[in-house]
Design a protein around this motif. Structure first.
Motif, PDB file in Angstrom:
ATOM      1  N   LEU A   1       0.825  -1.212   0.000  1.00  0.00           N
ATOM      2  CA  LEU A   1       0.000   0.000   0.000  1.00  0.00           C
ATOM      3  C   LEU A   1       0.863   1.268   0.000  1.00  0.00           C
ATOM      4  N   LEU A   2       1.980   1.234   0.723  1.00  0.00           N
ATOM      5  CA  LEU A   2       2.869   2.396   0.746  1.00  0.00           C
ATOM      6  C   LEU A   2       3.554   2.586  -0.604  1.00  0.00           C
ATOM      7  N   PHE A   3       3.805   1.488  -1.309  1.00  0.00           N
ATOM      8  CA  PHE A   3       4.337   1.592  -2.668  1.00  0.00           C
ATOM      9  C   PHE A   3       3.340   2.322  -3.568  1.00  0.00           C
ATOM     10  N   GLU A   4       2.060   1.963  -3.430  1.00  0.00           N
ATOM     11  CA  GLU A   4       1.024   2.654  -4.210  1.00  0.00           C
ATOM     12  C   GLU A   4       0.971   4.138  -3.830  1.00  0.00           C
ATOM     13  N   LEU A   5       1.141   4.420  -2.537  1.00  0.00           N
ATOM     14  CA  LEU A   5       1.140   5.817  -2.089  1.00  0.00           C
ATOM     15  C   LEU A   5       2.323   6.576  -2.691  1.00  0.00           C
ATOM     16  N   GLY A   6       3.482   5.910  -2.742  1.00  0.00           N
ATOM     17  CA  GLY A   6       4.649   6.539  -3.353  1.00  0.00           C
ATOM     18  C   GLY A   6       4.453   6.831  -4.822  1.00  0.00           C
ATOM     19  N   ILE A   7       3.815   5.895  -5.537  1.00  0.00           N
ATOM     20  CA  ILE A   7       3.528   6.131  -6.960  1.00  0.00           C
ATOM     21  C   ILE A   7       2.595   7.319  -7.127  1.00  0.00           C
TER      22      ILE A   7
END
Length: 261
Positions: free
Chosen positions: A232-238
């Motif tokens: 989920l944090l990867f998606e937030l970073g994107i």
């Protein structure tokens, strides 16, 4: 080179190596001094700190059982270690500031403008990861461990083993919550693009569960509780990286202008 270009460039190109080493030594001593001061402040509260740290496990232990110490010096050393680790965690903002102050003279102006927001975000995300581990992960996994204890076996955890367990999870979750910062830096540096990272989403999910398997104790719950936030944090970073695109390369015209100046 124009005056503006010179102002935007690194400022320590002509400094000798010895100057860098002396500055590094001074900053390390300041960092160690702050950790020592915070340790001395926290040491009188060592028992309260350990009680708070052991709270999630003590809440699920069966009635009549407690944690144990299997070594002679453990009752003295473990609260001391808790005070020291607490001092280190509390001094993280100052430690990162010292690191930033050491590398800042070698950065360009546009890089310095980016560092402060990322530095503050990194600190907040690290603390958020630790809080997530303490308030969400610990109660779930300790309740699972207590419920899975075989009949006839008393669950009496050694306080030294418990400290190593929770410290591992604190570092694992704190570091894993830095994923948005890593994603933004990759896009901002031009190493990759937001679209390319989004296309690699299936590989990132597999990597998240692999990281969860490596960094957490060998139980499924903590692995899943680490892997899902990482994804989920990867998606937030994107999502946020759309505002941190890599700078456009200089055109030939600007090169000619700079050479003329």
């Amino acid at each position: 080179m124009s005056d503006q270009a010179a102002d935007e460039g690194p400022q320590d190109e002509d400094r000798p190596l010895l100057t860098h080493l002396l500055e590094l030594r001074n900053r390390l001593m300041r960092a160690a001094g702050v950790v020592l001061v915070l340790f001395l402040v926290l040491y009188p509260f060592r028992e309260a700190l350990y009680s708070a740290l052991a709270g999630p496990l003590m809440a699920v232990l069966p009635e009549g059982t407690s944690m144990i110490a299997t070594q002679v010096a453990t009752p003295f050393l473990i609260p001391l270690k808790v005070s020291l680790v607490g001092a280190f965690f509390a001094s993280i903002p100052y430690l990162l500031y010292q690191f930033w102050a050491f590398v800042a003279p070698g950065l360009y102006r546009h890089e310095k403008q980016l560092i402060w927001p990322l530095l503050i975000s990194s600190i907040l995300l690290f603390y958020l990861g630790m809080a997530f581990a303490y308030f969400v992960v610990f109660p779930l996994i300790f309740q699972f461990f207590a419920a899975a204890t075989p009949e006839g076996v008393s669950m009496m955890t050694d306080i030294g083993e418990y400290l190593s367990f929770v410290m591992t999870l604190f570092f694992a979750f704190g570091a894993s919550f830095e994923v948005p910062i890593a994603t933004i830096l990759l896009v901002r540096s031009g190493a990759t693009t937001r679209e390319a990272l989004a296309a690699k989403r299936p590989y990132v999910i597999v990597a998240a569960f692999t990281i969860g398997m490596v960094l957490t104790p060998p139980d499924v719950i903590s692995q899943v509780l680490l892997a899902v936030p990482v994804w989920l944090l990867f998606e937030l970073g994107i999502f946020f990286s759309r505002w941190f695109k890599a700078p456009e390369p200089e055109t030939d015209a600007s090169d000619e202008s700079n050479s003329d100046s």
